[in-house]
Design an enzyme around this catalytic site. Sequence first.
Site, PDB file in Angstrom:
ATOM      1  N   ARG A  27       0.821  -1.223   0.000  1.00  0.00           N
ATOM      2  CA  ARG A  27       0.000   0.000   0.000  1.00  0.00           C
ATOM      3  C   ARG A  27       0.847   1.262   0.000  1.00  0.00           C
ATOM      4  O   ARG A  27       0.457   2.273   0.578  1.00  0.00           O
ATOM      5  CB  ARG A  27      -0.950   0.036   1.204  1.00  0.00           C
ATOM      6  CG  ARG A  27      -2.065  -0.980   1.155  1.00  0.00           C
ATOM      7  CD  ARG A  27      -3.256  -0.450   0.347  1.00  0.00           C
ATOM      8  NE  ARG A  27      -4.216  -1.533   0.097  1.00  0.00           N
ATOM      9  CZ  ARG A  27      -5.341  -1.679   0.780  1.00  0.00           C
ATOM     10  NH1 ARG A  27      -5.676  -0.828   1.704  1.00  0.00           N
ATOM     11  NH2 ARG A  27      -6.143  -2.675   0.482  1.00  0.00           N
ATOM     12  N   ARG A  31      -3.455   6.594   1.066  1.00  0.00           N
ATOM     13  CA  ARG A  31      -3.977   7.812   1.706  1.00  0.00           C
ATOM     14  C   ARG A  31      -3.021   8.512   2.660  1.00  0.00           C
ATOM     15  O   ARG A  31      -3.248   9.651   3.025  1.00  0.00           O
ATOM     16  CB  ARG A  31      -5.283   7.482   2.444  1.00  0.00           C
ATOM     17  CG  ARG A  31      -6.464   7.396   1.492  1.00  0.00           C
ATOM     18  CD  ARG A  31      -7.707   6.914   2.201  1.00  0.00           C
ATOM     19  NE  ARG A  31      -7.536   5.518   2.595  1.00  0.00           N
ATOM     20  CZ  ARG A  31      -8.427   4.830   3.296  1.00  0.00           C
ATOM     21  NH1 ARG A  31      -9.532   5.396   3.702  1.00  0.00           N
ATOM     22  NH2 ARG A  31      -8.204   3.569   3.593  1.00  0.00           N
ATOM     23  N   ARG A  40      -6.547  11.389  -5.990  1.00  0.00           N
ATOM     24  CA  ARG A  40      -7.811  10.680  -5.783  1.00  0.00           C
ATOM     25  C   ARG A  40      -8.979  11.667  -5.821  1.00  0.00           C
ATOM     26  O   ARG A  40     -10.039  11.360  -6.370  1.00  0.00           O
ATOM     27  CB  ARG A  40      -7.774   9.964  -4.436  1.00  0.00           C
ATOM     28  CG  ARG A  40      -8.939   9.029  -4.191  1.00  0.00           C
ATOM     29  CD  ARG A  40      -8.754   8.387  -2.829  1.00  0.00           C
ATOM     30  NE  ARG A  40      -9.813   7.477  -2.467  1.00  0.00           N
ATOM     31  CZ  ARG A  40     -11.016   7.840  -2.052  1.00  0.00           C
ATOM     32  NH1 ARG A  40     -11.326   9.129  -1.994  1.00  0.00           N
ATOM     33  NH2 ARG A  40     -11.908   6.935  -1.721  1.00  0.00           N
ATOM     34  N   ASP A  77      -7.064  -2.730  -7.553  1.00  0.00           N
ATOM     35  CA  ASP A  77      -7.595  -3.377  -6.353  1.00  0.00           C
ATOM     36  C   ASP A  77      -7.965  -4.815  -6.674  1.00  0.00           C
ATOM     37  O   ASP A  77      -8.331  -5.132  -7.805  1.00  0.00           O
ATOM     38  CB  ASP A  77      -8.820  -2.631  -5.812  1.00  0.00           C
ATOM     39  CG  ASP A  77      -9.112  -3.050  -4.377  1.00  0.00           C
ATOM     40  OD1 ASP A  77      -8.439  -2.543  -3.465  1.00  0.00           O
ATOM     41  OD2 ASP A  77      -9.981  -3.924  -4.168  1.00  0.00           O
ATOM     42  N   TYR A 154     -15.055 -11.944  -0.356  1.00  0.00           N
ATOM     43  CA  TYR A 154     -15.738 -10.672  -0.662  1.00  0.00           C
ATOM     44  C   TYR A 154     -16.942 -10.898  -1.574  1.00  0.00           C
ATOM     45  O   TYR A 154     -17.982 -10.256  -1.420  1.00  0.00           O
ATOM     46  CB  TYR A 154     -14.764  -9.687  -1.308  1.00  0.00           C
ATOM     47  CG  TYR A 154     -13.750  -9.121  -0.333  1.00  0.00           C
ATOM     48  CD1 TYR A 154     -14.062  -8.041   0.483  1.00  0.00           C
ATOM     49  CD2 TYR A 154     -12.482  -9.684  -0.216  1.00  0.00           C
ATOM     50  CE1 TYR A 154     -13.135  -7.524   1.385  1.00  0.00           C
ATOM     51  CE2 TYR A 154     -11.549  -9.185   0.682  1.00  0.00           C
ATOM     52  CZ  TYR A 154     -11.878  -8.103   1.482  1.00  0.00           C
ATOM     53  OH  TYR A 154     -10.971  -7.606   2.375  1.00  0.00           O
TER      54      TYR A 154
HETATM   55  O1  1CP Z   1       0.247   0.365  -3.108  1.00  0.00           O
HETATM   56  C1  1CP Z   1      -0.376  -0.680  -3.260  1.00  0.00           C
HETATM   57  O2  1CP Z   1      -0.205  -1.673  -2.536  1.00  0.00           O
HETATM   58  C2  1CP Z   1      -1.259  -0.762  -4.496  1.00  0.00           C
HETATM   59  C3  1CP Z   1      -2.584  -1.018  -4.602  1.00  0.00           C
HETATM   60  C4  1CP Z   1      -3.524  -1.894  -3.795  1.00  0.00           C
HETATM   61  C5  1CP Z   1      -3.446  -3.264  -3.480  1.00  0.00           C
HETATM   62  C6  1CP Z   1      -2.273  -4.203  -3.726  1.00  0.00           C
HETATM   63  C7  1CP Z   1      -4.775  -1.441  -3.317  1.00  0.00           C
HETATM   64  C8  1CP Z   1      -5.264  -0.067  -3.394  1.00  0.00           C
HETATM   65  N1  1CP Z   1      -5.463  -2.521  -2.818  1.00  0.00           N
HETATM   66  C9  1CP Z   1      -4.667  -3.639  -2.880  1.00  0.00           C
HETATM   67  C10 1CP Z   1      -5.010  -4.996  -2.482  1.00  0.00           C
HETATM   68  C11 1CP Z   1      -6.210  -5.253  -1.663  1.00  0.00           C
HETATM   69  N2  1CP Z   1      -7.452  -4.686  -1.737  1.00  0.00           N
HETATM   70  C12 1CP Z   1      -6.281  -6.283  -0.701  1.00  0.00           C
HETATM   71  C13 1CP Z   1      -5.150  -7.255  -0.403  1.00  0.00           C
HETATM   72  C14 1CP Z   1      -4.115  -6.672   0.488  1.00  0.00           C
HETATM   73  C15 1CP Z   1      -4.543  -6.353   1.896  1.00  0.00           C
HETATM   74  O3  1CP Z   1      -4.880  -7.286   2.645  1.00  0.00           O
HETATM   75  O4  1CP Z   1      -4.494  -5.172   2.240  1.00  0.00           O
HETATM   76  C16 1CP Z   1      -7.571  -6.281  -0.145  1.00  0.00           C
HETATM   77  C17 1CP Z   1      -8.122  -7.194   0.933  1.00  0.00           C
HETATM   78  C18 1CP Z   1      -8.319  -5.272  -0.823  1.00  0.00           C
HETATM   79  C19 1CP Z   1      -9.755  -4.930  -0.620  1.00  0.00           C
HETATM   80  C20 1CP Z   1      -9.898  -3.520  -0.216  1.00  0.00           C
HETATM   81  N3  1CP Z   1      -9.733  -2.472  -1.074  1.00  0.00           N
HETATM   82  C21 1CP Z   1     -10.083  -3.018   1.075  1.00  0.00           C
HETATM   83  C22 1CP Z   1     -10.258  -3.842   2.350  1.00  0.00           C
HETATM   84  C23 1CP Z   1     -11.687  -3.901   2.684  1.00  0.00           C
HETATM   85  C24 1CP Z   1     -12.135  -4.749   3.846  1.00  0.00           C
HETATM   86  O5  1CP Z   1     -13.037  -4.268   4.537  1.00  0.00           O
HETATM   87  O6  1CP Z   1     -11.685  -5.889   4.061  1.00  0.00           O
HETATM   88  C25 1CP Z   1     -10.107  -1.617   0.974  1.00  0.00           C
HETATM   89  C26 1CP Z   1     -10.319  -0.607   2.058  1.00  0.00           C
HETATM   90  C27 1CP Z   1      -9.845  -1.294  -0.391  1.00  0.00           C
HETATM   91  C28 1CP Z   1      -9.696   0.060  -0.991  1.00  0.00           C
HETATM   92  C29 1CP Z   1      -8.315   0.424  -1.388  1.00  0.00           C
HETATM   93  N4  1CP Z   1      -7.528  -0.312  -2.259  1.00  0.00           N
HETATM   94  C30 1CP Z   1      -6.334   0.356  -2.474  1.00  0.00           C
HETATM   95  C31 1CP Z   1      -6.372   1.566  -1.700  1.00  0.00           C
HETATM   96  C32 1CP Z   1      -5.291   2.617  -1.672  1.00  0.00           C
HETATM   97  C33 1CP Z   1      -7.609   1.600  -1.024  1.00  0.00           C
HETATM   98  C34 1CP Z   1      -8.136   2.726  -0.141  1.00  0.00           C
HETATM   99  C35 1CP Z   1      -9.066   3.503  -0.966  1.00  0.00           C
HETATM  100  C36 1CP Z   1      -9.123   4.967  -0.837  1.00  0.00           C
HETATM  101  O7  1CP Z   1      -8.354   5.696  -1.469  1.00  0.00           O
HETATM  102  O8  1CP Z   1     -10.026   5.395  -0.106  1.00  0.00           O
END
Ligand code: 1CP
Length: 345
Positions: A27, A31, A40, A77, A154
């Site tokens: 990540r 943010r 964003r 994502d 999911y």
């Molecule tokens: O920098 C990076 O790592 C690049 C991009 C990236 C990756 C690899 C994002 C952007 N998401 C992911 C993978 C991801 N997404 C995973 C696997 C890794 C982990 O466990 O963290 C998972 C479970 C998700 C699903 C997801 N997407 C969640 C979790 C939700 C939950 O309740 O379980 C969330 C909050 C997101 C949104 C998201 N994805 C990425 C970002 C930067 C964000 C935040 C969004 C924003 O800007 O508000």
Amino acid sequence: MRETSQKTLLRALAGEALSPPPVWLMRQAGRYLPEYRATRARAGDFLSLCYNPDLATEVTLQPIRRYGFDAAILFADILLVPQALGADLWFVTGEGPRLSTITGDEGVAALKPAGEIHETLAPVYQTVRNVASALPRETTLIGFAGAPWTVATYMIAGRGTPDQGPAHKLKAENPGAFEALMARITEATIEYLAAQIEAGAEVVKLFDSWAGSLEGEDFRRYCQQPIATIIEALKARYPDVPVIAFPRGAGAAYAGFARATGADCVALDQSVSPEWAAANVQVNGCVQGMLDPRHMVTGGDALVSEARAIVRALRGGPHVFNLGHGITPDADPENVHRLLDAIRG
Ligand code: 1CP
């Protein structure tokens, strides 16, 4: 042509012990960075950012410019694959993702065939092409996807869940529907990662964020086996593209995971110690991870001493420095500089 020999990440994934180890952070685009928040806001919402190649390229490159990490990870994502298979997907601000739910055979039958995901995902492949041509030549581009179990949790629940209860329930009550869903996600993931590699991804990573809720035989069948199937299919076509697998929460099952799946590198969460990882996981290849992401919020001497302890414990073999999970929105961007200073000295 970018020169492979200069790329520290590819060297570590090939088995070389490097001092200092290459470093990137899960990540790393996100943010906690003001420039990410600005881009964003321009995109409007999170999914518009993921599907806008210019803006997604910009946020992928931001942490590379600011910190000079050894690798960039595609900005996208794991939930784009369910959307490409026909699920509804939206993000609720301040809460997280929401999807239409799959509760039985009809839900699985309504999904698109795996071969039809590419139209939806074409902008992601364009982002990969953009980033590949814009990166400094020493920086490696990582593509990624969710592993089938995590993506299925999911798609079944329609959201993130503390215990993945709905997915466990479908697995127990309608194993036919559950296994058909797992098979469809597995096929789509092979298609998706192959297309990312064709577009310029040099490494791919599989995120099994909820592997920790699978026990015993379930862990083998629904975490290890699908990951092994995906890696086998990718290696048949792209034998030189390394794969990182992250079965988060696997605990003792991290040992032997690389051999069981064919992964070139195993990513570890912060529940295991670097000494244990050196003795039990690094013996089979490269390891990555383990620093508690909370250090990126709290900083101080503990950040430096914990980072150095990880480097010390793993310096006898191939190691990629990373956190045990994603950096959080409340992290201090200055702490990333402190971390890099501690590692690169
Ligand atoms: O920098 C990076 O790592 C690049 C991009 C990236 C990756 C690899 C994002 C952007 N998401 C992911 C993978 C991801 N997404 C995973 C696997 C890794 C982990 O466990 O963290 C998972 C479970 C998700 C699903 C997801 N997407 C969640 C979790 C939700 C939950 O309740 O379980 C969330 C909050 C997101 C949104 C998201 N994805 C990425 C970002 C930067 C964000 C935040 C969004 C924003 O800007 O508000």
